[in-house]
Design an enzyme around this catalytic site. Sequence first.
Site, mmCIF file in Angstrom:
data_model
loop_
_atom_site.group_PDB
_atom_site.id
_atom_site.type_symbol
_atom_site.label_atom_id
_atom_site.label_comp_id
_atom_site.label_asym_id
_atom_site.label_seq_id
_atom_site.Cartn_x
_atom_site.Cartn_y
_atom_site.Cartn_z
ATOM 1 N N ASP A 1 -5.559 -5.161 -0.875
ATOM 2 C CA ASP A 1 -6.003 -5.600 -1.754
ATOM 3 C C ASP A 1 -5.403 -6.202 -3.287
ATOM 4 O O ASP A 1 -6.031 -7.174 -3.581
ATOM 5 C CB ASP A 1 -7.026 -4.163 -2.321
ATOM 6 C CG ASP A 1 -6.138 -3.018 -2.900
ATOM 7 O OD1 ASP A 1 -4.942 -3.200 -3.015
ATOM 8 O OD2 ASP A 1 -6.680 -2.194 -3.433
ATOM 9 N N SER B 1 -5.466 -0.590 0.606
ATOM 10 C CA SER B 1 -6.177 -0.555 -0.564
ATOM 11 C C SER B 1 -5.493 0.402 -1.555
ATOM 12 O O SER B 1 -5.017 1.691 -1.146
ATOM 13 C CB SER B 1 -7.758 -0.316 -0.553
ATOM 14 O OG SER B 1 -8.283 -0.207 -1.864
ATOM 15 N N HIS B 2 -5.690 0.523 -2.764
ATOM 16 C CA HIS B 2 -5.145 1.322 -3.723
ATOM 17 C C HIS B 2 -6.077 2.547 -3.954
ATOM 18 O O HIS B 2 -6.018 3.597 -4.227
ATOM 19 C CB HIS B 2 -5.168 0.745 -5.173
ATOM 20 C CG HIS B 2 -3.991 -0.034 -5.570
ATOM 21 N ND1 HIS B 2 -3.679 -1.223 -4.853
ATOM 22 C CD2 HIS B 2 -3.012 0.116 -6.333
ATOM 23 C CE1 HIS B 2 -2.641 -1.708 -5.111
ATOM 24 N NE2 HIS B 2 -2.104 -1.191 -5.850
ATOM 25 N N SER B 3 -7.440 2.360 -3.374
ATOM 26 C CA SER B 3 -8.643 3.258 -3.401
ATOM 27 C C SER B 3 -8.904 3.764 -1.877
ATOM 28 O O SER B 3 -9.153 3.037 -0.942
ATOM 29 C CB SER B 3 -9.826 2.537 -3.921
ATOM 30 O OG SER B 3 -10.853 3.316 -3.547
ATOM 31 N N SER C 1 0.765 -3.674 -5.859
ATOM 32 C CA SER C 1 1.900 -3.098 -5.071
ATOM 33 C C SER C 1 1.547 -2.848 -3.442
ATOM 34 O O SER C 1 2.365 -2.451 -2.863
ATOM 35 C CB SER C 1 1.977 -1.599 -5.997
ATOM 36 O OG SER C 1 0.996 -0.785 -5.555
#
Length: 126
Positions: A66, A8-10, A69
């Site tokens: 997610d 995930s980006h987070s 990128s």
Amino acid sequence: MVGIVIVSHSRLLAQGVLDATKIMADGCPVAAAGGTDDGGYGTSYEQIRSAVDAVYSADGVVVLVDMGSAVMTAEMVIEDMGYDNILLLDCPIAEGAVAASLSSLCGDDLETVKNQALSSKTEAKW
């Protein structure tokens, strides 16, 4: 057991999904790669590679991402690793990770784990 990687980006989102899999399927090899190396929002090749390494076995690995990128970065990692038993899946990361981890914990093979995760795309929530 088939390993599960959550990208995930987070960092918090990845960790939250990891926590959900531990509640539902404790003992399944699951790793999270969330955020950038400096703690920001984004994806990290190194974190994804380390997560795959942490859960890799001859049984294989499924990687759930997610968006955006995360797909590209995970594809690069998988290509660079050169194994044919690491699969990038297009499914919801929370529902897919729980379905995949339960399937893996039951001893299912890579194809079955993949199919269980992908089924989360069409399963109704109620």
